[in-house]
Each structure stands twice: as structure tokens, then as C-alpha cells.
Design an enzyme around this catalytic site. Structure first.
Site, PDB file in Angstrom:
ATOM      1  CE1 TYR A   1      -4.290  -1.490   0.950  1.00  9.51           C
ATOM      2  CE2 TYR A   1      -2.935  -3.267   1.572  1.00  9.51           C
ATOM      3  CZ  TYR A   1      -4.040  -2.837   1.155  1.00  9.51           C
ATOM      4  OH  TYR A   1      -5.176  -3.764   1.399  1.00  9.51           O
TER       5      TYR A   1
ATOM      6  CE1 TYR B   1      -2.550  -6.835   3.752  1.00 11.13           C
ATOM      7  CE2 TYR B   1      -3.101  -6.764   1.592  1.00 11.13           C
ATOM      8  CZ  TYR B   1      -3.487  -6.288   2.695  1.00 11.13           C
ATOM      9  OH  TYR B   1      -4.866  -5.894   3.061  1.00 11.13           O
TER      10      TYR B   1
ATOM     11  NE  ARG C   1      -7.044  -9.623   4.238  1.00  9.50           N
ATOM     12  CZ  ARG C   1      -7.952  -8.809   3.768  1.00  9.50           C
ATOM     13  NH1 ARG C   1      -8.131  -7.795   4.328  1.00  9.50           N
ATOM     14  NH2 ARG C   1      -9.199  -9.390   3.448  1.00  9.50           N
TER      15      ARG C   1
ATOM     16  CG  HIS D   1      -8.493  -7.270  -0.150  1.00  7.66           C
ATOM     17  ND1 HIS D   1      -7.285  -7.990   0.345  1.00  7.66           N
ATOM     18  CD2 HIS D   1      -8.489  -6.146   0.553  1.00  7.66           C
ATOM     19  CE1 HIS D   1      -6.536  -7.328   1.059  1.00  7.66           C
ATOM     20  NE2 HIS D   1      -7.347  -6.167   1.428  1.00  7.66           N
TER      21      HIS D   1
ATOM     22  CG  HIS E   1      -9.519  -1.923   1.646  1.00  6.55           C
ATOM     23  ND1 HIS E   1      -9.693  -2.356   3.033  1.00  6.55           N
ATOM     24  CD2 HIS E   1      -8.269  -2.586   1.101  1.00  6.55           C
ATOM     25  CE1 HIS E   1      -8.799  -3.153   3.127  1.00  6.55           C
ATOM     26  NE2 HIS E   1      -7.923  -3.154   2.496  1.00  6.55           N
TER      27      HIS E   1
END
Length: 214
Positions: A97, A136, A144, A147, A149
Site C-alpha cells: 500500500y 500480502y 491476505r 482485494h 477496499h
């Protein structure tokens, strides 16, 4: 502090679950609420735009599989929610991120925005162009699954959720999607579907967002 998977899941179970009876009068089940997560954008983008693959002042393209996600923001009765505000954020293809709190050693991608702010149209339609996010490490020691958000705001109602991809091997072990049924949520409502793409090299997905209140 190291968190066990059981501890994290127990905490997540306290998040708001939508009772099955809540949408009994409607025709569509509402999209499940989820947590904001630790990588919520530090700053809301100053400009609105659907394309996360173009960074102002740069001509390069981000690494990874280009995708487009289209859908509509709807009420449980099937009517469109006009002009809903949509903010999205995600990891890049390497699983990193842009939020500075992300300590994943995976590389940042200078050609990827990572965050976008846009409005649905008058008929509730939205479209985003991005890259498929990579997996990640999660706080419990797992991984995870890919995906994206979403935060959707319409009037006084705010939906925070995550969109998943079909057929991902990590879906069965992911900290959130694998525990959704145990938390009174339907994982199918948080999973997009692959559709035919009209653009070479771009994978297409469709995902409608249903608001319980709007």
C-alpha cells in the site's frame, strides 16, 4: 505484539453484522460491512477520477494485470443510488500500500496511485480502472488474498467493505473472507464476477454494491 488468528477473528466478529431480517422487505441483500483496515488513505485525493493506473506527471504504466471493475450502487429494492461518493484503496501488484504505516518490504510502484475518489452516475453506475492487487502478509501470520477496499457514502449512510476476486486460492484461508459466514456475512456478496472484456490485455469484472440505507 504478535496476534493469533483466533484473536483477530474474535475482534472482527464484533464488527457490525447485518441481520438477515433487515433486508427482508427488499429484493437484494445488502453488501456486507467490513473494517476500514490499517491502510485507510492518509489523505483523500484532491481530484476525482476512476483511473488508478495514471499518475500525474508520469508516463509509465504500473506493473501487474490491468483490470476494470464496473457496477452499480443500489438500494435493497433495486433502485439506483444516484451520485454516491466512492473512495477505493488497495495494494499494488506486489502487495504494498502507499500508506506509510505499511511496513511490507515489497516495493512501491511509482506509476500506481493506490487510491481513487469518484462519484457514481445518476443511475448508480461506477467504473474503476486499476491493476489486480497482490496478496500480502496479515497481522496473524497468514496471507491476505487479493482485494480492493471500498468506502461508499450516500446521505448519512456509510458502507465500508472489501471486494474479493473469484477463484483465488487464498480466499479459503484469508483472515476475512474465509470467516465471513461465521460472522453472519455472505462471501458471495463481497465477490465480483468475471465478465467479457472489450479491451485487449484488460480483465473485466462486475460488482454491484447494495446499501442497506440510502
Amino acid at each position: 505484539m504478535t496476534l493469533s488468528r483466533r484473536t483477530v477473528v474474535k475482534c472482527l466478529a464484533g464488527a457490525m453484522a447485518v441481520p438477515a431480517a433487515a433486508a427482508a422487505a427488499g429484493t437484494l441483500a445488502p453488501t456486507p460491512q467490513e473494517t476500514l483496515g490499517p491502510f485507510f488513505p492518509v489523505r483523500t485525493p484532491a481530484e476525482r477520477g476512476f483511473d488508478l493506473t495514471r499518475v500525474g506527471g508520469r508516463h509509465g504504466r504500473p506493473k501487474g494485470q490491468m483490470i476494470e471493475v464496473t457496477g452499480r450502487v443500489l438500494r435493497t429494492d433495486g433502485s439506483p443510488v444516484a451520485k454516491a461518493m466512492i473512495e477505493i484503496w488497495q495494494a499494488n501488484a506486489a502487495g504494498r500500500y502507499i500508506n506509510p504505516v505499511d511496513k511490507n518490504p515489497a516495493p512501491l510502484d511509482p506509476n500506481f496511485k493506490g487510491v481513487a475518489l469518484l462519484r457514481a452516475s445518476a443511475d448508480g453506475a461506477y467504473r474503476i480502472r486499476t491493476i489486480k492487487p497482490g496478496p500480502y502478509p496479515d497481522p496473524a501470520g497468514g496471507m491476505r488474498t487479493p482485494h480492493i477496499h471500498f468506502e461508499v457514502t450516500a446521505g448519512d449512510y456509510r458502507l465500508v467493505t472489501q471486494m474479493y476476486f473469484p477463484g483465488e486460492p487464498l480466499n479459503e484461508k484469508d483472515l476475512l473472507i474465509s470467516t465471513m459466514q461465521g460472522r453472519a456475512r455472505n462471501p458471495a456478496l463481497a465477490t465480483c464476477k468475471a465478465v467479457e472484456s472489450t479491451q485487449s490485455g484488460v480483465m473485466a469484472y462486475q460488482w454491484d454494491i447494495v446499501l442497506l440505507q440510502a
